[in-house]
Scaffold this motif. Sequence first.
Motif, PDB file in Angstrom:
ATOM      1  N   MET A  90      -1.412  60.944 -73.516  1.00 16.40           N
ATOM      2  CA  MET A  90      -0.001  60.638 -73.322  1.00 16.40           C
ATOM      3  C   MET A  90       0.244  59.966 -71.969  1.00 16.40           C
ATOM      4  O   MET A  90       1.076  59.064 -71.852  1.00 16.40           O
ATOM      5  N   LEU A  91      -0.491  60.378 -70.940  1.00 13.08           N
ATOM      6  CA  LEU A  91      -0.337  59.775 -69.618  1.00 13.08           C
ATOM      7  C   LEU A  91      -0.694  58.292 -69.669  1.00 13.08           C
ATOM      8  O   LEU A  91       0.031  57.440 -69.138  1.00 13.08           O
ATOM      9  N   ILE A  92      -1.803  57.970 -70.330  1.00  7.28           N
ATOM     10  CA  ILE A  92      -2.224  56.576 -70.452  1.00  7.28           C
ATOM     11  C   ILE A  92      -1.205  55.771 -71.244  1.00  7.28           C
ATOM     12  O   ILE A  92      -0.847  54.644 -70.870  1.00  7.28           O
ATOM     13  N   GLU A  93      -0.703  56.329 -72.344  1.00  3.02           N
ATOM     14  CA  GLU A  93       0.238  55.596 -73.185  1.00  3.02           C
ATOM     15  C   GLU A  93       1.560  55.331 -72.454  1.00  3.02           C
ATOM     16  O   GLU A  93       2.091  54.223 -72.493  1.00  3.02           O
ATOM     17  N   VAL A  94       2.102  56.354 -71.790  1.00  2.89           N
ATOM     18  CA  VAL A  94       3.382  56.197 -71.095  1.00  2.89           C
ATOM     19  C   VAL A  94       3.256  55.196 -69.945  1.00  2.89           C
ATOM     20  O   VAL A  94       4.077  54.281 -69.792  1.00  2.89           O
ATOM     21  N   LEU A  95       2.198  55.352 -69.133  1.00  2.00           N
ATOM     22  CA  LEU A  95       2.034  54.452 -67.983  1.00  2.00           C
ATOM     23  C   LEU A  95       1.726  53.027 -68.428  1.00  2.00           C
ATOM     24  O   LEU A  95       2.150  52.066 -67.776  1.00  2.00           O
ATOM     25  N   SER A  96       1.012  52.860 -69.531  1.00  2.00           N
ATOM     26  CA  SER A  96       0.746  51.514 -70.043  1.00  2.00           C
ATOM     27  C   SER A  96       2.044  50.847 -70.492  1.00  2.00           C
ATOM     28  O   SER A  96       2.254  49.652 -70.262  1.00  2.00           O
ATOM     29  N   GLY A  97       2.922  51.627 -71.124  1.00  2.00           N
ATOM     30  CA  GLY A  97       4.226  51.092 -71.522  1.00  2.00           C
ATOM     31  C   GLY A  97       5.068  50.683 -70.327  1.00  2.00           C
ATOM     32  O   GLY A  97       5.685  49.606 -70.311  1.00  2.00           O
ATOM     33  N   VAL A  98       5.097  51.531 -69.298  1.00  2.00           N
ATOM     34  CA  VAL A  98       5.845  51.209 -68.075  1.00  2.00           C
ATOM     35  C   VAL A  98       5.253  49.973 -67.405  1.00  2.00           C
ATOM     36  O   VAL A  98       5.986  49.082 -66.943  1.00  2.00           O
ATOM     37  N   ALA A  99       3.918  49.908 -67.357  1.00  2.00           N
ATOM     38  CA  ALA A  99       3.248  48.759 -66.733  1.00  2.00           C
ATOM     39  C   ALA A  99       3.570  47.465 -67.469  1.00  2.00           C
ATOM     40  O   ALA A  99       3.766  46.411 -66.847  1.00  2.00           O
ATOM     41  N   ALA A 100       3.639  47.522 -68.794  1.00  2.00           N
ATOM     42  CA  ALA A 100       3.965  46.324 -69.579  1.00  2.00           C
ATOM     43  C   ALA A 100       5.372  45.821 -69.238  1.00  2.00           C
ATOM     44  O   ALA A 100       5.585  44.617 -69.048  1.00  2.00           O
ATOM     45  N   LEU A 101       6.327  46.739 -69.139  1.00  2.00           N
ATOM     46  CA  LEU A 101       7.704  46.349 -68.796  1.00  2.00           C
ATOM     47  C   LEU A 101       7.781  45.768 -67.391  1.00  2.00           C
ATOM     48  O   LEU A 101       8.455  44.753 -67.155  1.00  2.00           O
ATOM     49  N   MET A 102       7.092  46.393 -66.433  1.00  2.00           N
ATOM     50  CA  MET A 102       7.101  45.891 -65.060  1.00  2.00           C
ATOM     51  C   MET A 102       6.461  44.499 -64.987  1.00  2.00           C
ATOM     52  O   MET A 102       6.917  43.623 -64.247  1.00  2.00           O
TER      53      MET A 102
END
Length: 351
Positions: A235-247
Amino acid sequence: MARTRCFPGPTAAVFVALNLMLTVAQVTAVDVDVGEALALQPGDNANLQCNYTTTQSPSTGSLSWSFNNGSGDVTFYQRLGSTEIPSAGYQGRVTFIGDLSTGVANIRLSNMQTEDSGSYTCSVTVFGDGQDSQSITVTVRGPTTVPPGTTPRATIPLVIAVPVQGWLSPVFECQALWAAILMLAILGSDACGKLDVVKHLAVFGPLVGVALAVVGIILAFVPPNSGNSNQQGFMLIEVLSGVAALMSIVAAIDGVLFKKSGSGVNVPVATMSLEFPLGMMIAIAGTVIPAVYVQQETRVPGIVLGAICVALLVAAFIWFMIRVGFGRKQSSRVSQDFSEASKREAEKEDA
């Protein structure tokens, strides 16, 4: 006119970055081989055979056995190094009879009954070599027997949070590596006076980051991870990957809007200001995940890569801050000189 000598340009930096990412994510193969199908009678013991080969030390393998009778996989035994974890319903029934140092992952199940008929899967994960699994079909036919003085056993599913597997973790950390390389490439291009290259890097560089984030999200839902949110770090990888994509998308938009500034700072400030926290967020998480969730033998590579990314990002940020400060100071000096020159011209005209 003497030509200003610069270090290798952004193209070379991008080439180095891609080679680093491919080296980090390089995965060979674990090869698992199991025994033949078993036909048993109630009360028999089942010797489930599983052998594996790997280019790494076999003792670093993480072993799990799961059972499927048509209602879904249930992990009933896991071995991490010298630590074994049988589920409550299998305690006293399952015995490890293998030797992970030689790639032997055999187990014995005692007192097999008709409800134990089904598919037994041996799964082995080795850091750097990935994961492989094979299944054995076991059939138990005959009347169920219950030893005197005992009650029928109840199978209690065991949910074990195993680490994420395959390419997911390396691709995740490569987002931080790419952010650092992108920042250094932009600053290098600015130092060489290549404003057009800065512009292109500011637009297309973050889009590569978006692609890496999307690939990481996709890899989480294909084998060997298969969308298993019970995995440690999933879940940590998925959430941070989503945030990174938006940034990264916002950073790319800023790159599109970027143009030469009269302030003396000719780097996309917003893009750089987004890439730094993005990279640090991924780098720190990429260090914590192997340090906390992964077994002792496989922690070092992930921690080392995370530390390298942090060091590169800090160096890029310091360079960025120096560049911004120097550019504004230079711009202020130019403005001051222009004002003084204008003042002298005005005095001459008055005289």
